[in-house]
Design a protein around this motif. Structure first.
Motif, short mmCIF file in Angstrom:
data_model
loop_
_atom_site.label_atom_id
_atom_site.label_comp_id
_atom_site.label_asym_id
_atom_site.label_seq_id
_atom_site.Cartn_x
_atom_site.Cartn_y
_atom_site.Cartn_z
N GLY A 1 0.84 -1.19 0.00
CA GLY A 1 0.00 0.00 0.00
C GLY A 1 0.88 1.24 0.00
N ILE A 2 0.52 2.21 -0.81
CA ILE A 2 1.32 3.43 -0.92
C ILE A 2 0.39 4.63 -1.06
N TYR A 3 0.70 5.67 -0.34
CA TYR A 3 -0.07 6.91 -0.36
C TYR A 3 0.64 7.89 -1.28
N VAL A 4 0.02 8.24 -2.40
CA VAL A 4 0.74 8.95 -3.46
C VAL A 4 0.43 10.46 -3.50
N TYR A 5 0.07 11.03 -2.35
CA TYR A 5 -0.22 12.47 -2.32
C TYR A 5 0.61 13.17 -1.26
N ASP A 6 1.85 12.74 -1.09
CA ASP A 6 2.70 13.26 -0.02
C ASP A 6 4.06 13.63 -0.59
N TYR A 7 4.15 14.81 -1.21
CA TYR A 7 5.42 15.28 -1.76
C TYR A 7 6.41 15.54 -0.63
N PRO A 8 7.69 15.19 -0.82
CA PRO A 8 8.26 14.47 -1.97
C PRO A 8 8.38 12.97 -1.73
N PHE A 9 7.67 12.44 -0.73
CA PHE A 9 7.81 11.02 -0.42
C PHE A 9 7.19 10.13 -1.49
N SER A 10 5.94 10.41 -1.86
CA SER A 10 5.30 9.65 -2.95
C SER A 10 4.32 10.56 -3.66
N TYR A 11 4.37 10.55 -4.98
CA TYR A 11 3.47 11.41 -5.75
C TYR A 11 3.34 10.85 -7.16
N LEU A 12 2.33 11.33 -7.87
CA LEU A 12 2.10 10.92 -9.25
C LEU A 12 2.62 11.99 -10.20
N SER A 13 3.35 11.54 -11.22
CA SER A 13 3.80 12.42 -12.29
C SER A 13 3.52 11.70 -13.60
N ASN A 14 2.70 12.31 -14.45
CA ASN A 14 2.26 11.64 -15.69
C ASN A 14 1.65 10.27 -15.37
N ASN A 15 0.89 10.23 -14.29
CA ASN A 15 0.18 9.01 -13.87
C ASN A 15 1.11 7.87 -13.46
N THR A 16 2.35 8.20 -13.16
CA THR A 16 3.33 7.22 -12.71
C THR A 16 3.81 7.59 -11.32
N ILE A 17 3.96 6.60 -10.44
CA ILE A 17 4.41 6.86 -9.08
C ILE A 17 5.88 7.23 -9.07
N ASN A 18 6.19 8.27 -8.31
CA ASN A 18 7.56 8.71 -8.08
C ASN A 18 7.72 9.04 -6.60
N GLY A 19 8.92 9.36 -6.20
CA GLY A 19 9.14 9.86 -4.85
C GLY A 19 10.13 9.05 -4.04
N PHE A 20 10.53 9.63 -2.92
CA PHE A 20 11.50 9.04 -2.01
C PHE A 20 11.05 7.66 -1.54
N ASP A 21 9.81 7.56 -1.05
CA ASP A 21 9.30 6.29 -0.55
C ASP A 21 9.24 5.24 -1.65
N TYR A 22 8.80 5.65 -2.83
CA TYR A 22 8.69 4.71 -3.94
C TYR A 22 10.05 4.15 -4.32
N ASP A 23 11.04 5.02 -4.46
CA ASP A 23 12.38 4.56 -4.82
C ASP A 23 12.97 3.67 -3.73
N LEU A 24 12.70 4.03 -2.47
CA LEU A 24 13.26 3.26 -1.36
C LEU A 24 12.69 1.84 -1.34
N ILE A 25 11.39 1.70 -1.38
CA ILE A 25 10.78 0.38 -1.31
C ILE A 25 11.09 -0.44 -2.56
N SER A 26 11.26 0.22 -3.69
CA SER A 26 11.62 -0.49 -4.92
C SER A 26 13.03 -1.07 -4.80
N GLU A 27 13.94 -0.33 -4.18
CA GLU A 27 15.29 -0.84 -3.98
C GLU A 27 15.31 -1.95 -2.95
N VAL A 28 14.48 -1.82 -1.92
CA VAL A 28 14.34 -2.91 -0.94
C VAL A 28 13.92 -4.18 -1.66
#
Length: 264
Positions: A49-76
């Motif tokens: 589960g990810i909350y995508v309305y919390d800049y700069p942790f997780s957010y949508l850009s061109n309908n794609t998830i970006n952000g600190f949290d997204y990159d961190l969990i993806s690397e995990v």
């Protein structure tokens, strides 16, 4: 250039204000494009589960998830040889769905608290922040005590909500995302908003009409990746990968990427 950034932020805020909440059938999540975390692994998929309305942790850009949290969990996930199915949802739904085992983990700049630890388990901390309050620059509010009888906006289910809800002298209005709360502040439907300090700093970069309320001294908060209660195998796996990330230079790169003042 700053005007262009401000226009971009206002467009993002208007988009966020129109977003609807997570639906169990996950139709919303199918509309968002997710970069593959690890296509080689097919038998170790976890729902996050990810909350995508919390800049700069997780957010949508061109309908794609970006952000600190997204990159961190993806690397995990990459280090752990896990494949992630991301489940975008409102913050308030994260803990209930973890309890119901409808998701395996959640990342959303979530503060580790003793009350939450009774319901779910947390990884080691991956970030430390604090709370802050935004007001309009033209506001005559000077201290926290001036908020008595005023209306303050928070994101539903967050630590901001918990803190302010204990103060019976303040009128609390709850929102699903920061963009909606900030827009309400700007059109005078709120007297103030309360978010984590990093989010407040983000909005301050592009809006000369808001400022921080002075004189606040909230304690520091540690953020952790949440997992379903008792899922120690996943918890240990996440912690092992976090330890690598913290020591191999990846984490420092994330800090530079998302919290550098020239980023946005």
């Amino acid at each position: 250039m700053k005007l262009l950034h401000l226009i971009t932020i206002l467009i993002i805020l208007l988009f966020a204000a129109c977003e609807s909440s997570y639906n169990d059938d996950s139709e919303k999540s199918n509309e968002i494009k997710y970069p593959e975390t690890n296509t080689a692994v097919t038998n170790n998929q976890i729902k996050v589960g990810i909350y995508v309305y919390d800049y700069p942790f997780s957010y949508l850009s061109n309908n794609t998830i970006n952000g600190f949290d997204y990159d961190l969990i993806s690397e995990v996930a990459r280090l752990s040889e896990l494949t992630i199915k991301f489940m975008p949802m409102q913050f308030e739904n994260l803990i209930p769905l973890l309890q119901e085992n409808k998701i395996d983990a959640a990342i959303a700049g979530m503060t580790i608290t003793e009350d939450r630890k009774k319901l779910i388990d947390f990884s080691d901390k991956y970030y430390t922040s604090t709370q802050a309050i935004l007001i309009k620059k033209s506001s005559n509010l000077k201290t926290f005590n001036d908020l008595k009888g005023k209306t303050l906006g928070v994101i539903r289910g967050t630590i901001s909500d918990t803190i302010i809800s204990t103060n019976k002298d303040i009128i609390v209005k709850r929102f699903d995302n920061c963009g909606s709360a900030l827009l309400s502040l700007k059109v005078d439907k709120l007297d103030a908003t309360m978010f984590d300090k990093v989010t407040c700093d983000y909005y301050l970069r592009y809006d000369d009409n808001i400022r921080l309320l002075d004189g606040l001294d909230y304690p520091q908060e540690d953020y952790g990746i949440a997992v379903s209660k008792g899922n120690y195998a996943l918890l240990n796996t996440i912690n092992e990968s976090l330890n690598q990330i913290m020591t191999n230079g990846f984490y420092d790169g994330l800090l530079s990427k998302y919290f550098d003042t020239n980023l946005f």
